[in-house]
Enzyme design. Structure first.
Site, short mmCIF file in Angstrom:
data_model
loop_
_atom_site.label_atom_id
_atom_site.label_comp_id
_atom_site.label_asym_id
_atom_site.label_seq_id
_atom_site.Cartn_x
_atom_site.Cartn_y
_atom_site.Cartn_z
N LYS A 210 0.80 -1.04 -0.17
CA LYS A 210 -0.03 -0.06 0.08
C LYS A 210 0.86 1.26 0.02
CE LYS A 210 -0.69 -0.22 4.96
NZ LYS A 210 -1.76 0.10 6.12
N ARG B 262 -10.03 0.22 14.74
CA ARG B 262 -9.92 0.86 13.42
C ARG B 262 -11.21 0.61 12.35
NH1 ARG B 262 -4.02 1.35 10.34
NH2 ARG B 262 -4.65 -1.07 10.08
N HIS C 31 -5.84 -7.25 13.00
CA HIS C 31 -4.48 -6.70 13.03
C HIS C 31 -4.40 -6.31 14.42
CE1 HIS C 31 -1.53 -4.44 11.22
NE2 HIS C 31 -1.98 -3.18 11.42
N ARG D 85 1.14 -10.83 6.79
CA ARG D 85 1.03 -9.66 6.02
C ARG D 85 2.33 -8.87 6.43
NH1 ARG D 85 -4.03 -9.56 8.74
NH2 ARG D 85 -3.06 -7.73 9.91
N TYR E 285 16.45 31.69 3.92
CA TYR E 285 15.12 32.27 4.46
C TYR E 285 15.21 32.74 5.86
CZ TYR E 285 12.46 31.49 0.22
OH TYR E 285 12.05 31.57 -1.22
N CYS F 47 14.31 25.01 1.76
CA CYS F 47 13.38 25.64 0.64
C CYS F 47 12.63 25.00 0.11
CB CYS F 47 14.08 26.54 -0.25
SG CYS F 47 15.49 27.84 0.46
N ASP G 122 12.39 23.77 -2.82
CA ASP G 122 13.17 22.95 -3.87
C ASP G 122 14.71 22.61 -3.69
OD1 ASP G 122 10.58 23.49 -5.38
OD2 ASP G 122 11.78 25.42 -5.71
#
Ligand code: PMH
Length: 388
Positions: free
Chosen positions: A42, A139, A169, A222, A268, A314, A316
């Site tokens: 997942k 859940r 689970h 799992r 910054y 920043c 990027d």
């Protein structure tokens, strides 16, 4: 990484698929033959790449895949994966026909779901179902044995529905204290004992339980985090009975190198001020890549040496304090190894006060994933083909 790839930025994730296959094989070796491996892929295989990880896991002996949402299952089908796929989370009952058509197994988590699904399901179709029992995770799942029996009856009565599995689970399988795990296991055994018939696939264990508790293996486990080469918790790190290898590493390259003087500021807010003459390198990764601002101060590897990120991260780009003047194009490893040094997923998780699961999921889809086998980059029907 010396090969050139068909993307146009110098930041990438490497996923070593040999680690995935080795980790799966190592777990498989320790399981009795009756216990199947369901590879949990997942969230784009915890950020590693669902299609590639699914293939590697199936090759290593997993026989089923598990995802969170129907969309993830459909995406794997779209990429040509034909193995059984279980959707662990709640799917909308209105969407059962597409699941049936694509041979995707859905999770039943309450009786009303079955009723609503029956209303819309086409005649002459087959929908595979696993029933989820909530034994204490709180859940999704059926908590009450009467409801479970009614759900079973509904499924058995309807020729369009196949009762293929039942599962639960655990909330604490990775913790030292096993008392809550035991309560959950007992509850699960009780719920299963209430069934009129046992479905072919009974499963309860995540990675932690799969390695720790033989009595919770039933006939499938799992496997998520351990397949990726990460420990389910700090507690368990020393316990894992084989040398599991982290598949995911994150790299970038220095795009500019500059000499700054004492008192010069970086990024910054000018939060960093050079204390002396320093070499600063800029790398093209930032918070939009999931390399979030809280990682300011985190070290990265340059020429096998630890160098801190200085100033604000920043969107990027980020800046690092170099040990000395390096050339533009020098590889920077943000997660992974260089020479004798390693920065593990666990180190980043600790810095961010979170769990290792979150880190590869955090690295955004803007960062290309490249795949390795036998130490070399491979082409897996994606455009990241080594240029010769
Ligand atoms: N089964 C279910 C139902 C899960 O939700 C998960 C992981 C796994 C198996 C695999 O667990 P493992 O990676 O520990 O082996 N789910 C999550 C989650 O929802 N948040 O963190 C992990």
């Amino acid at each position: 990484m010396d090969e050139q790839f068909f993307f146009y930025r110098d930041t990438w994730v490497e996923v070593d698929l040999d680690c995935i296959t080795e980790n799966v094989k190592a777990v498989k070796q320790r399981l009795p033959d009756r216990v199947a491996i369901i590879a949990v892929v997942k969230a784009n295989a915890y950020g590693h790449g669902d299609f590639q990880v699914a293939q590697a896991a199936l090759e290593a002996g997993a026989t089923m895949l598990a995802v969170a949402f129907l969309d993830e299952a459909l995406s794997l089908r779209g990429k040509g994966i034909t193995a059984p796929i279980l959707v662990l989370g709640a799917s909308r009952p209105e969407d059962v026909n597409i699941a049936a058509e694509e041979n995707i197994t859905l999770t039943v988590f309450e009786q009303s779901w079955v009723t609503r699904a029956q209303r819309v399901l086409n005649p002459d179709t087959q929908l595979s179902l696993h029933v989820k029992v909530d034994t204490g995770m709180g859940r999704i799942g059926i908590r009450d044995e009467q409801e479970l029996r009614m759900v079973e009856q509904e499924i058995l009565k309807d020729s369009r529905l196949q009762f293929d599995g039942i599962f639960t689970h655990f909330a604490t399988a990775d913790e030292q204290n096993d008392s809550y795990y035991k309560i959950q296991l007992e509850r699960f055994n009780f719920m299963v004992s209430n069934l009129q018939s046992r479905p072919p696939c009974i499963h309860s264990s995540n990675s932690a339980a799969a390695l720790r508790y033989a009595e919770a293996q039933f006939n499938a486990v799992r496997l998520g985090i351990v397949m990726y080469g990460l420990s389910p918790s700090k507690d368990m790190k020393q316990e894992i009975p084989f040398p599991f290898r982290q598949a995911f590493s994150l790299h970038s390259k220095v795009t500019q190198v500059k000499r700054i003087n004492k008192g010069d500021k970086v990024s910054y807010g000018c939060t960093y001020e050079a204390q002396e003459k320093e070499w600063i390198g800029t790398i093209p990764i930032g918070y939009a890549d999931g390399w979030i601002r809280r990682l300011q101060g985190q070290e990265v590897l340059v020429d096998g040496m630890r160098s801190p990120i200085v100033g604000r991260i920043c969107m990027d780009q980020s800046m690092i304090k170099l040990p000395y003047q390096v050339s533009v194009g020098t590889t920077v490893t943000l997660i992974g190894s260089q020479q004798t040094q390693s920065i593990t997923m666990d180190e980043i998780a600790e810095k961010l006060e979170t769990i290792n699961y979150e880190i590869p999921c955090l690295i955004s889809s803007r960062v290309p994933r490249v795949y390795k086998r036998k130490g070399r980059m491979i082409d897996l029907k994606n455009p990241l083909i080594p240029k010769k």
